[in-house]
Write a protein that holds these residues in place. Structure first.
Motif, short mmCIF file in Angstrom:
data_model
loop_
_atom_site.label_atom_id
_atom_site.label_comp_id
_atom_site.label_asym_id
_atom_site.label_seq_id
_atom_site.Cartn_x
_atom_site.Cartn_y
_atom_site.Cartn_z
N ALA A 157 12.60 -3.27 4.94
CA ALA A 157 11.46 -2.72 5.67
C ALA A 157 10.19 -2.80 4.83
CB ALA A 157 11.73 -1.28 6.07
N VAL A 158 9.08 -3.05 5.49
CA VAL A 158 7.77 -3.14 4.83
C VAL A 158 7.04 -1.83 5.04
CG1 VAL A 158 5.57 -4.36 4.72
CG2 VAL A 158 7.68 -5.64 5.16
N ASP A 159 6.72 -1.15 3.94
CA ASP A 159 6.02 0.13 4.06
C ASP A 159 4.50 -0.10 3.99
OD1 ASP A 159 5.37 -0.28 1.39
OD2 ASP A 159 6.81 1.18 0.63
N GLU A 160 3.73 0.93 3.69
CA GLU A 160 2.27 0.84 3.70
C GLU A 160 1.66 0.66 2.31
OE1 GLU A 160 0.52 3.78 6.57
OE2 GLU A 160 2.65 4.27 6.88
N GLY A 161 2.50 0.37 1.32
CA GLY A 161 2.02 0.26 -0.04
C GLY A 161 1.06 -0.88 -0.28
N ALA A 162 1.15 -1.94 0.53
CA ALA A 162 0.26 -3.10 0.35
C ALA A 162 -0.99 -3.01 1.21
CB ALA A 162 1.02 -4.39 0.66
N ALA A 163 -1.20 -1.91 1.89
CA ALA A 163 -2.36 -1.77 2.77
C ALA A 163 -3.65 -1.79 1.97
CB ALA A 163 -2.26 -0.46 3.56
N PRO A 164 -4.74 -2.31 2.54
CA PRO A 164 -6.02 -2.32 1.83
C PRO A 164 -6.43 -0.92 1.38
CG PRO A 164 -6.14 -3.71 3.77
CD PRO A 164 -4.83 -2.99 3.85
N GLY A 165 -6.75 -0.81 0.10
CA GLY A 165 -7.21 0.47 -0.44
C GLY A 165 -6.12 1.40 -0.89
N ALA A 166 -4.84 1.05 -0.67
CA ALA A 166 -3.75 1.98 -0.94
C ALA A 166 -3.26 1.98 -2.37
CB ALA A 166 -2.58 1.69 0.00
N ALA A 167 -3.80 1.10 -3.22
CA ALA A 167 -3.41 1.05 -4.63
C ALA A 167 -4.60 1.43 -5.50
CB ALA A 167 -2.93 -0.35 -5.00
N ALA A 168 -4.31 1.95 -6.67
CA ALA A 168 -5.36 2.35 -7.60
C ALA A 168 -6.34 1.19 -7.83
CB ALA A 168 -4.75 2.77 -8.93
N GLY A 169 -7.62 1.47 -7.68
CA GLY A 169 -8.66 0.50 -7.95
C GLY A 169 -9.00 -0.43 -6.82
N ASP A 170 -8.16 -0.54 -5.80
CA ASP A 170 -8.41 -1.52 -4.75
C ASP A 170 -9.59 -1.12 -3.87
OD1 ASP A 170 -7.67 -4.01 -3.32
OD2 ASP A 170 -7.24 -2.63 -1.67
N LEU A 171 -9.64 0.14 -3.46
CA LEU A 171 -10.76 0.60 -2.64
C LEU A 171 -12.06 0.52 -3.44
CD1 LEU A 171 -11.70 1.79 0.06
CD2 LEU A 171 -11.19 4.06 -0.86
N LEU A 172 -12.00 0.87 -4.71
CA LEU A 172 -13.18 0.78 -5.57
C LEU A 172 -13.68 -0.65 -5.65
CD1 LEU A 172 -15.07 2.15 -7.66
CD2 LEU A 172 -13.34 1.61 -9.39
N ARG A 173 -12.77 -1.59 -5.84
CA ARG A 173 -13.16 -3.01 -5.91
C ARG A 173 -13.81 -3.45 -4.61
NH1 ARG A 173 -11.19 -7.34 -3.80
NH2 ARG A 173 -9.28 -6.31 -3.07
N ARG A 174 -13.25 -3.04 -3.50
CA ARG A 174 -13.77 -3.46 -2.20
C ARG A 174 -15.16 -2.88 -1.95
NH1 ARG A 174 -9.90 -5.67 1.32
NH2 ARG A 174 -7.80 -5.72 0.43
N VAL A 175 -15.36 -1.62 -2.30
CA VAL A 175 -16.68 -1.00 -2.09
C VAL A 175 -17.73 -1.69 -2.96
CG1 VAL A 175 -18.01 1.12 -2.43
CG2 VAL A 175 -15.76 1.22 -1.33
#
Length: 252
Positions: A157-175
């Motif tokens: 099963a694929v959970d939500e761990g790979a969702a945009p912004g769901a990992a440390a630093g990813d939302l920061l990078r995107r903003v």
């Protein structure tokens, strides 16, 4: 994706968490009484209601692509400018708000990076963008017990761990990539009490979000196995679950 649901279903599934998270996000964004604010992807209004408490309804704008959610905000919070629309094409003029906020929304946008650019576009110069996303990748989001149980029953099963912004630093990078200036990342944590296992489980069956969509697609026997595995991994009732979101605040 599982968001074309009745507002009450969303309230029961994520509302307990969203209502507690909203004041923390508004604090992080520095929402002041005189601010003109925008709730992007408002859902049925958990964050919108907090913004109304802080600024008054006349200063609050809200937008969501689901007609039922927009109707709920209009009904629950009279005076709020609630509009039907997508984050990737916000129906607001350039620089028209002081603060644009997105609570638990970025992972579910068709184009998260365009949505963040739109939030910056409608925010005045030196205004504030604030967004938060559950820390699914780090294992501290609210649905960790559910997905842990699912993986025990269905290892593929694929959970939500790979969702945009769901990992440390990813939302920061995107903003930052969207043009946000002086962007800072922090963590927001809420604690939600549950009186019984059934009170926790029933909202999972309402088809809300990726978890609800996954469960709805299972056959009855597999759904029972997931339910009983959830019962085994959760503490004895009553119990309290803590959930943490990544939060990024930036200047437009």
């Amino acid at each position: 994706m599982g968001f074309s649901v009745a507002p009450g279903a969303y309230d029961r599934f994520m509302g307990r968490y969203a209502a507690r998270l909203a004041p923390l996000l508004a604090d992080a964004a520095g929402v002041a009484p005189e601010a003109r604010v925008l709730d992007v992807g408002c859902g049925p209004g958990a964050l919108t209601a907090e913004l109304v408490r802080r600024t008054g309804a006349a200063r609050v704008h809200a937008v969501d692509p689901e007609p039922a959610f927009v109707a709920a905000v209009r009904d629950r919070l009279p005076g709020v400018d609630a509009r039907l629309g997508a984050a990737e094409d916000l129906p607001f003029a350039d620089g028209s708000v002081d603060v644009a906020l997105a609570q638990l929304v970025v992972p579910f946008l068709a184009d998260p990076d365009r949505g963040l650019r739109e939030m910056l576009r409608v925010t005045r110069d030196a205004g504030t963008l604030a967004a938060c996303v559950w820390d699914h990748a780090g294992g501290t989001g609210p649905l960790v017990p559910f997905w842990d149980a699912v993986r025990d029953v269905d290892p593929g099963a694929v959970d939500e761990g790979a969702a945009p912004g769901a990992a440390a630093g990813d939302l920061l990078r995107r903003v930052r990539a969207a043009g946000g200036r002086e962007a800072v990342e922090s963590r927001l944590t809420v604690a939600v009490p549950w009186p019984s296992f059934d009170a926790w489980w029933e909202p999972c069956t309402l088809g809300v979000g990726p978890a609800g969509a996954y469960l709805a697609a299972l056959g009855p026997d597999a759904a029972v196995r997931v339910r009983e595995r959830c019962r085994a991994v959760l503490p004895d009732a009553p119990f309290t679950l803590r959930a943490t979101a990544w939060c990024v605040v930036a200047r437009a």
